[in-house]
Design an enzyme around this catalytic site. Structure first.
Site, mmCIF file in Angstrom:
data_model
loop_
_atom_site.group_PDB
_atom_site.id
_atom_site.type_symbol
_atom_site.label_atom_id
_atom_site.label_comp_id
_atom_site.label_asym_id
_atom_site.label_seq_id
_atom_site.Cartn_x
_atom_site.Cartn_y
_atom_site.Cartn_z
ATOM 1 C CB CYS A 57 8.326 -1.323 -2.499
ATOM 2 S SG CYS A 57 7.953 -2.183 -0.976
ATOM 3 C CG HIS A 82 7.657 -6.729 0.658
ATOM 4 N ND1 HIS A 82 6.614 -6.029 1.204
ATOM 5 C CD2 HIS A 82 7.637 -7.948 1.243
ATOM 6 C CE1 HIS A 82 5.996 -6.780 2.097
ATOM 7 N NE2 HIS A 82 6.605 -7.946 2.142
ATOM 8 C CD GLN A 110 5.156 -10.635 4.475
ATOM 9 O OE1 GLN A 110 5.842 -10.083 3.619
ATOM 10 N NE2 GLN A 110 5.578 -11.695 5.143
ATOM 11 C CD GLU A 166 -1.370 0.144 3.660
ATOM 12 O OE1 GLU A 166 -2.448 -0.430 3.458
ATOM 13 O OE2 GLU A 166 -1.078 0.708 4.733
ATOM 14 C CG HIS A 167 3.787 1.828 2.530
ATOM 15 N ND1 HIS A 167 4.298 0.782 3.259
ATOM 16 C CD2 HIS A 167 2.889 2.442 3.335
ATOM 17 C CE1 HIS A 167 3.739 0.773 4.459
ATOM 18 N NE2 HIS A 167 2.877 1.752 4.523
HETATM 19 ZN ZN LIG Z 1 6.212 -0.719 -0.549
#
Ligand SMILES: [Zn+2]
Length: 203
Positions: free
Chosen positions: A157, A155, A127, A87-88
């Site tokens: 990201c 991840h 997570q 979500e970031h």
């Molecule tokens: Zn992220």
């Protein structure tokens, strides 16, 4: 309040226009031939990536079966592959979930355990929260003696941007009931998962 602009679901056209804006922001020309169909494809991808918002996880688990033979041992579904999005950054989280419970009178079809992972994965996530949501929902609906959810995931990201750490995976777990309170039960689960008993992160 529902006619407030922020509450209204944007139209498909508005969503596609937002993709064109991001393409221009990235330095692209959305009118370039190769990108003509891209906003449409991105929006359709979002319908898949975020399909979980339309699903009700409680209703999904609600149909259970009474135990046939008094089965009271651990039920484990391991290596449930999932794709989610953080979500970031809205980039993929790809991993595997292991879901276990210790039935009390009621069992559920095993495909439902995989579906419940998908319902929560197909939303914007972190997570830790996803791990807890899966465990809490199974606990609330089935009311078993215990629930354990372990998730290992990469991840993007972290692997493809920012600190660039490919190969790193994150492990989270949520143990409820017997898995939390009884170290023998927890050890049995970990040995079913093929980890040395007493090892590490899950104690
Ligand atoms: Zn992220």
């Amino acid at each position: 309040m529902t006619d407030q602009p922020n509450d209204r679901r944007p139209s498909r056209e508005e969503a596609e226009e937002a993709v064109r804006t991001l393409l221009r922001w990235a330095g692209e020309d959305p009118e370039r031939e190769g990108l003509h169909g891209t906003p449409d494809r991105v929006v359709r991808s979002y319908e898949e990536f975020y399909a979980g918002y339309a699903d009700d996880p409680v209703a999904l688990l609600a149909r259970t079966f009474a135990e046939v033979e008094d089965y009271d041992e651990i039920v484990l579904l391991r290596d449930i592959r999932f794709e989610s999005h953080c979500e970031h950054h809205m980039v993929p989280i790809i991993g595997r979930a292991h879901v276990a419970y210790l039935p009390r009178r009621r069992v559920v079809g095993i495909s439902k355990l995989a579906r419940i992972v998908d319902v929560y994965a197909r939303r914007l996530q972190i997570q830790e929260r996803m791990t807890a949501q899966i465990a809490n929902t199974i606990n609330d609906v089935l009311q078993p003696h215990g629930v354990a959810v372990i998730i290992e995931a990469g991840h993007q990201c972290m692997t493809t941007r920012g600190v660039h750490r490919p190969g790193v995976s994150m492990v989270t777990s949520r143990m409820l009931g017997a898995f939390r309170e009884n170290s023998d039960t927890r050890r049995e689960l970990l040995s079913m998962l093929g980890r040395p008993s007493g090892a590490s992160a899950f104690d």
